[in-house]
Scaffold this motif. Structure first.
Motif, PDB file in Angstrom:
ATOM      1  N   THR A  93       0.842  -1.190   0.000  1.00 38.26           N
ATOM      2  CA  THR A  93       0.000   0.000   0.000  1.00 38.26           C
ATOM      3  C   THR A  93       0.879   1.244   0.000  1.00 38.26           C
ATOM      4  OG1 THR A  93      -1.695  -1.173   1.252  1.00 38.26           O
ATOM      5  CG2 THR A  93      -1.819   1.231   1.224  1.00 38.26           C
ATOM      6  N   PRO A  94       0.792   2.070  -1.054  1.00 31.10           N
ATOM      7  CA  PRO A  94       1.638   3.263  -1.091  1.00 31.10           C
ATOM      8  C   PRO A  94       1.241   4.289  -0.028  1.00 31.10           C
ATOM      9  CG  PRO A  94       0.137   3.230  -2.962  1.00 31.10           C
ATOM     10  CD  PRO A  94      -0.073   1.942  -2.224  1.00 31.10           C
ATOM     11  N   LEU A  95       2.230   5.014   0.423  1.00 35.56           N
ATOM     12  CA  LEU A  95       2.032   6.066   1.413  1.00 35.56           C
ATOM     13  C   LEU A  95       2.869   7.263   0.955  1.00 35.56           C
ATOM     14  CD1 LEU A  95       0.616   6.534   4.134  1.00 35.56           C
ATOM     15  CD2 LEU A  95       2.643   5.607   5.258  1.00 35.56           C
ATOM     16  N   PRO A  96       2.237   8.306   0.454  1.00 35.58           N
ATOM     17  CA  PRO A  96       3.004   9.421  -0.114  1.00 35.58           C
ATOM     18  C   PRO A  96       3.951  10.054   0.908  1.00 35.58           C
ATOM     19  CG  PRO A  96       0.666   9.614  -0.660  1.00 35.58           C
ATOM     20  CD  PRO A  96       0.783   8.520   0.374  1.00 35.58           C
ATOM     21  N   VAL A  97       5.158  10.332   0.453  1.00 37.06           N
ATOM     22  CA  VAL A  97       6.124  11.056   1.270  1.00 37.06           C
ATOM     23  C   VAL A  97       6.704  12.176   0.412  1.00 37.06           C
ATOM     24  CG1 VAL A  97       6.719   9.125   2.771  1.00 37.06           C
ATOM     25  CG2 VAL A  97       7.982   9.456   0.647  1.00 37.06           C
ATOM     26  N   LEU A  98       7.222  13.179   1.060  1.00 38.17           N
ATOM     27  CA  LEU A  98       7.851  14.267   0.328  1.00 38.17           C
ATOM     28  C   LEU A  98       9.060  14.753   1.102  1.00 38.17           C
ATOM     29  CD1 LEU A  98       6.121  17.687   0.743  1.00 38.17           C
ATOM     30  CD2 LEU A  98       5.403  15.703   2.054  1.00 38.17           C
ATOM     31  N   VAL A  99       9.910  15.481   0.408  1.00 34.66           N
ATOM     32  CA  VAL A  99      11.103  16.041   1.038  1.00 34.66           C
ATOM     33  C   VAL A  99      10.988  17.554   1.019  1.00 34.66           C
ATOM     34  CG1 VAL A  99      13.606  16.260   0.927  1.00 34.66           C
ATOM     35  CG2 VAL A  99      12.515  14.097   0.315  1.00 34.66           C
ATOM     36  N   GLU A 100      11.166  18.143   2.180  1.00 36.35           N
ATOM     37  CA  GLU A 100      11.121  19.601   2.288  1.00 36.35           C
ATOM     38  C   GLU A 100      12.224  20.041   3.244  1.00 36.35           C
ATOM     39  OE1 GLU A 100       7.181  21.638   2.273  1.00 36.35           O
ATOM     40  OE2 GLU A 100       7.879  22.366   4.216  1.00 36.35           O
TER      41      GLU A 100
END
Ligand code: FES
Length: 115
Positions: A93-100
């Motif tokens: 199950t994908p789980l969105p992540v981001l880099v900031e």
């Protein structure tokens, strides 16, 4: 009000490498490979167990595929598709992540969407 949770610093995540986390009762992990980051719920589609055989140990020995510790299913890091094992053809199950600002983040709204 919605908010982000910090998983780790990008600089602390090797390539290839992975890190597990638990936020708001949801277990997940982030895998970094070939410069790309992908987040998934830490749940094998075979029986629902967490994948890692030890803390942050999600990748196989070659650092190329995600591996479930229980029956050895192998998954593509970029898509979460199982390409070998008892859940062949199923997906993590994908789980969105981001880099900031050098921080790897997950949004609490995406955690709320996890069953
Ligand atoms: S529980 Fe993951 S392969 Fe069986």
């Amino acid at each position: 009000m919605s908010e982000y949770h910090e998983i780790c610093l990008l600089a602390d995540l090797p390539d290839p490498g992975a890190v597990g986390f638990e936020v708001d009762g949801v277990g997940g992990f982030v895998v970094r490979r070939g410069g790309a980051l992908h987040g998934y719920v830490d749940r094998c589609p075979h029986t629902g167990v967490p994948l890692a055989w030890a803390p942050n140990s999600y990748l196989d020995a070659a650092g190329e595929l995600l591996q479930c510790s229980l029956h050895g299913a192998l998954f593509l890091p970029d898509t979460g598709e199982c390409i070998h094992g008892p859940c062949l053809g199923r997906f993590l199950t994908p789980l969105p992540v981001l880099v900031e600002d050098g921080r790897v983040l997950v949004h609490e709204d995406d955690l709320d969407d996890v069953d």
